[in-house]
Design a protein around this motif. Sequence first.
Motif, PDB file in Angstrom:
ATOM      1  N   LEU A  28      30.035  55.415  40.479  1.00  0.00           N
ATOM      2  CA  LEU A  28      30.677  54.325  41.208  1.00  0.00           C
ATOM      3  C   LEU A  28      29.775  52.926  40.500  1.00  0.00           C
ATOM      4  O   LEU A  28      28.463  53.071  40.539  1.00  0.00           O
ATOM      5  CB  LEU A  28      30.255  54.282  42.630  1.00  0.00           C
ATOM      6  N   LYS A  29      30.431  51.891  40.083  1.00  0.00           N
ATOM      7  CA  LYS A  29      29.995  50.797  39.709  1.00  0.00           C
ATOM      8  C   LYS A  29      29.906  49.558  40.938  1.00  0.00           C
ATOM      9  O   LYS A  29      31.025  49.494  41.317  1.00  0.00           O
ATOM     10  CB  LYS A  29      30.652  50.323  38.645  1.00  0.00           C
ATOM     11  N   VAL A  30      28.897  48.975  41.151  1.00  0.00           N
ATOM     12  CA  VAL A  30      28.786  48.089  42.089  1.00  0.00           C
ATOM     13  C   VAL A  30      29.370  46.531  41.341  1.00  0.00           C
ATOM     14  O   VAL A  30      28.488  46.249  40.403  1.00  0.00           O
ATOM     15  CB  VAL A  30      27.564  47.742  42.924  1.00  0.00           C
ATOM     16  N   ARG A  31      30.143  46.031  41.378  1.00  0.00           N
ATOM     17  CA  ARG A  31      30.744  44.688  40.571  1.00  0.00           C
ATOM     18  C   ARG A  31      30.616  43.608  41.698  1.00  0.00           C
ATOM     19  O   ARG A  31      31.315  43.552  42.716  1.00  0.00           O
ATOM     20  CB  ARG A  31      32.173  44.870  40.079  1.00  0.00           C
ATOM     21  N   ARG A  32      29.970  42.568  41.445  1.00  0.00           N
ATOM     22  CA  ARG A  32      29.984  41.207  42.273  1.00  0.00           C
ATOM     23  C   ARG A  32      30.769  40.383  41.560  1.00  0.00           C
ATOM     24  O   ARG A  32      30.299  39.665  40.759  1.00  0.00           O
ATOM     25  CB  ARG A  32      28.380  40.838  42.523  1.00  0.00           C
ATOM     26  N   VAL A  33      31.942  40.096  42.354  1.00  0.00           N
ATOM     27  CA  VAL A  33      33.052  39.436  41.631  1.00  0.00           C
ATOM     28  C   VAL A  33      33.382  38.136  42.752  1.00  0.00           C
ATOM     29  O   VAL A  33      33.204  38.466  43.766  1.00  0.00           O
ATOM     30  CB  VAL A  33      34.437  40.087  41.625  1.00  0.00           C
ATOM     31  N   LYS A  34      33.450  36.984  42.059  1.00  0.00           N
ATOM     32  CA  LYS A  34      33.593  35.856  42.695  1.00  0.00           C
ATOM     33  C   LYS A  34      35.002  35.389  42.733  1.00  0.00           C
ATOM     34  O   LYS A  34      35.687  35.525  41.524  1.00  0.00           O
ATOM     35  CB  LYS A  34      32.743  34.647  42.349  1.00  0.00           C
ATOM     36  N   PHE A  35      35.609  35.103  43.780  1.00  0.00           N
ATOM     37  CA  PHE A  35      37.146  34.432  43.625  1.00  0.00           C
ATOM     38  C   PHE A  35      37.170  33.160  44.153  1.00  0.00           C
ATOM     39  O   PHE A  35      36.333  32.620  45.144  1.00  0.00           O
ATOM     40  CB  PHE A  35      37.784  35.501  44.768  1.00  0.00           C
ATOM     41  N   ASP A  36      37.943  32.484  43.455  1.00  0.00           N
ATOM     42  CA  ASP A  36      38.269  30.858  43.762  1.00  0.00           C
ATOM     43  C   ASP A  36      39.103  30.821  45.094  1.00  0.00           C
ATOM     44  O   ASP A  36      40.158  30.749  44.991  1.00  0.00           O
ATOM     45  CB  ASP A  36      38.805  30.222  42.671  1.00  0.00           C
ATOM     46  N   LEU A  37      38.295  30.794  46.168  1.00  0.00           N
ATOM     47  CA  LEU A  37      38.822  30.922  47.476  1.00  0.00           C
ATOM     48  C   LEU A  37      38.344  29.801  48.283  1.00  0.00           C
ATOM     49  O   LEU A  37      38.301  29.597  49.555  1.00  0.00           O
ATOM     50  CB  LEU A  37      38.852  32.005  48.082  1.00  0.00           C
ATOM     51  N   ALA A  38      37.567  28.741  47.643  1.00  0.00           N
ATOM     52  CA  ALA A  38      36.961  27.581  48.450  1.00  0.00           C
ATOM     53  C   ALA A  38      37.995  26.635  48.777  1.00  0.00           C
ATOM     54  O   ALA A  38      37.769  25.749  49.709  1.00  0.00           O
ATOM     55  CB  ALA A  38      35.922  27.184  47.772  1.00  0.00           C
ATOM     56  N   GLY A  39      39.050  26.590  48.280  1.00  0.00           N
ATOM     57  CA  GLY A  39      40.067  25.394  48.375  1.00  0.00           C
ATOM     58  C   GLY A  39      40.634  25.303  49.651  1.00  0.00           C
ATOM     59  O   GLY A  39      40.810  26.436  50.580  1.00  0.00           O
ATOM     60  N   ASP A  40      41.321  24.400  49.954  1.00  0.00           N
ATOM     61  CA  ASP A  40      42.243  24.446  51.328  1.00  0.00           C
ATOM     62  C   ASP A  40      43.611  24.261  51.157  1.00  0.00           C
ATOM     63  O   ASP A  40      44.328  24.187  52.021  1.00  0.00           O
ATOM     64  CB  ASP A  40      41.878  22.794  51.946  1.00  0.00           C
ATOM     65  N   ASP A  41      44.052  25.117  50.032  1.00  0.00           N
ATOM     66  CA  ASP A  41      45.526  25.089  49.628  1.00  0.00           C
ATOM     67  C   ASP A  41      45.870  26.711  49.489  1.00  0.00           C
ATOM     68  O   ASP A  41      46.751  26.889  49.101  1.00  0.00           O
ATOM     69  CB  ASP A  41      45.945  24.319  48.324  1.00  0.00           C
ATOM     70  N   ILE A  42      45.030  27.701  50.218  1.00  0.00           N
ATOM     71  CA  ILE A  42      45.434  28.976  50.147  1.00  0.00           C
ATOM     72  C   ILE A  42      46.533  29.146  50.853  1.00  0.00           C
ATOM     73  O   ILE A  42      46.554  28.956  52.094  1.00  0.00           O
ATOM     74  CB  ILE A  42      44.101  30.088  50.292  1.00  0.00           C
ATOM     75  N   PRO A  43      47.779  29.912  50.270  1.00  0.00           N
ATOM     76  CA  PRO A  43      48.764  30.067  51.059  1.00  0.00           C
ATOM     77  C   PRO A  43      48.913  31.277  51.763  1.00  0.00           C
ATOM     78  O   PRO A  43      48.091  32.195  51.496  1.00  0.00           O
ATOM     79  CB  PRO A  43      50.067  30.009  49.988  1.00  0.00           C
ATOM     80  N   PHE A  44      49.441  31.009  53.060  1.00  0.00           N
ATOM     81  CA  PHE A  44      49.591  32.374  53.941  1.00  0.00           C
ATOM     82  C   PHE A  44      50.612  33.124  53.115  1.00  0.00           C
ATOM     83  O   PHE A  44      50.361  34.618  52.919  1.00  0.00           O
ATOM     84  CB  PHE A  44      50.251  32.109  55.064  1.00  0.00           C
ATOM     85  N   ASN A  45      51.710  32.801  52.768  1.00  0.00           N
ATOM     86  CA  ASN A  45      52.540  33.804  51.855  1.00  0.00           C
ATOM     87  C   ASN A  45      52.393  33.324  50.495  1.00  0.00           C
ATOM     88  O   ASN A  45      53.056  32.590  49.808  1.00  0.00           O
ATOM     89  CB  ASN A  45      54.298  33.426  52.286  1.00  0.00           C
ATOM     90  N   TRP A  46      51.557  34.240  49.778  1.00  0.00           N
ATOM     91  CA  TRP A  46      50.885  33.723  48.658  1.00  0.00           C
ATOM     92  C   TRP A  46      51.894  34.550  47.503  1.00  0.00           C
ATOM     93  O   TRP A  46      51.619  34.373  46.285  1.00  0.00           O
ATOM     94  CB  TRP A  46      49.548  34.500  48.472  1.00  0.00           C
ATOM     95  N   HIS A  47      52.950  35.261  47.938  1.00  0.00           N
ATOM     96  CA  HIS A  47      53.915  35.838  46.829  1.00  0.00           C
ATOM     97  C   HIS A  47      55.550  35.476  47.573  1.00  0.00           C
ATOM     98  O   HIS A  47      55.826  36.202  48.216  1.00  0.00           O
ATOM     99  CB  HIS A  47      53.733  37.134  46.638  1.00  0.00           C
ATOM    100  N   PRO A  48      55.773  34.134  47.516  1.00  0.00           N
ATOM    101  CA  PRO A  48      57.235  33.860  48.127  1.00  0.00           C
ATOM    102  C   PRO A  48      58.355  34.954  47.528  1.00  0.00           C
ATOM    103  O   PRO A  48      59.348  34.887  48.263  1.00  0.00           O
ATOM    104  CB  PRO A  48      57.428  32.353  47.396  1.00  0.00           C
ATOM    105  N   GLN A  49      58.156  35.429  46.442  1.00  0.00           N
ATOM    106  CA  GLN A  49      59.326  36.255  45.811  1.00  0.00           C
ATOM    107  C   GLN A  49      59.290  37.844  46.599  1.00  0.00           C
ATOM    108  O   GLN A  49      60.237  38.507  46.696  1.00  0.00           O
ATOM    109  CB  GLN A  49      59.194  36.567  44.427  1.00  0.00           C
ATOM    110  N   ARG A  50      58.178  37.987  47.108  1.00  0.00           N
ATOM    111  CA  ARG A  50      57.858  39.235  47.824  1.00  0.00           C
ATOM    112  C   ARG A  50      57.018  39.198  48.896  1.00  0.00           C
ATOM    113  O   ARG A  50      55.903  39.616  49.259  1.00  0.00           O
ATOM    114  CB  ARG A  50      57.242  40.151  46.863  1.00  0.00           C
ATOM    115  N   PRO A  51      57.513  38.380  50.158  1.00  0.00           N
ATOM    116  CA  PRO A  51      56.752  38.214  51.115  1.00  0.00           C
ATOM    117  C   PRO A  51      56.322  39.371  51.907  1.00  0.00           C
ATOM    118  O   PRO A  51      55.380  39.494  52.559  1.00  0.00           O
ATOM    119  CB  PRO A  51      57.828  37.310  52.155  1.00  0.00           C
TER     120      PRO A  51
END
Length: 282
Positions: A4-27
């Motif tokens: 097993l490899k432990v990967r420390r990945v950072k995601f750009d989730l600091a904004g105030d515009d993260i949508p609840f329905n993040w995939h409008p075509q496949r809600p």
Amino acid sequence: MSDLKVRRVKFDLAGDDIPFNWHPQRPAFAMQCNVVSFFAPGFEKLIVQSTREALPLMRDPEMVDEATDYIKQEGQHTAAHLAHLRALIRRWPGLKHTMDEVVASYDRLLATKPLAWRLAYAAVVEATFTPYFRVFLDHDDKLFEPGDERISSLFIWHFVEEMEHRSSALRVYDAVHDSYPYRLKTIAGVVKHLNEMLKIVGDGFREHVPVGEGGEFADLVPAGVTLRLVGDANDYVGKGLSGGRIVVRPHPGSPAVRAPGCGPSRARLSPSSSWRWWVSAR
């Protein structure tokens, strides 16, 4: 060293515009993934704390190494999903109550259930992830694109690592409490608890996310587990479960004929069981 490899990945989730329905075509798919984020902190806390308790009981050094890396991977998943949840809570503060309810429910399991049961819970749930997430990854071009890349990348990374450690929860359980019958006996309690969690999350989505901002898709959250049984059954089917559907029918080629006075008409269902039954009998 484990594989097993432990990967420390950072995601750009600091904004105030993260949508609840993040995939409008496949809600519906977006809602399923949102449910995963709300489950993750509590469930992974149960995995991490229970596996840590199990480490001193393991005799195989290689199993200890794998369990240690398994804990580290799950810790990274928790951190990433908490970042996703914090982004949603910034926009819809009421969702914090939903997150807290789920975590509190898992905390009760940690406080009241024996170690063997908690390890079995993790093994049972994680056993479903391989076929479940494999479908998602095999169709990533349809399910994740063109959704919000900040969210889709988080889930693709998580699902790939779940495939990587797909046997770890079972191996931890077997190393400490190698009982197949005991693990089978926990399934009813696991399904009951998962149904309770689905209700908490679905109700939270409906209550705290307004229609027009994604709340209208809360009804796409699965409303429980469906059990399908083909073959013989008695009134023990579904005992101890709540919040789902049970479908029972004879095998298509069965010549069996139901004996007079026997069958589903004699089954007793608790009014509070919250199960819906579809029964076919010859």
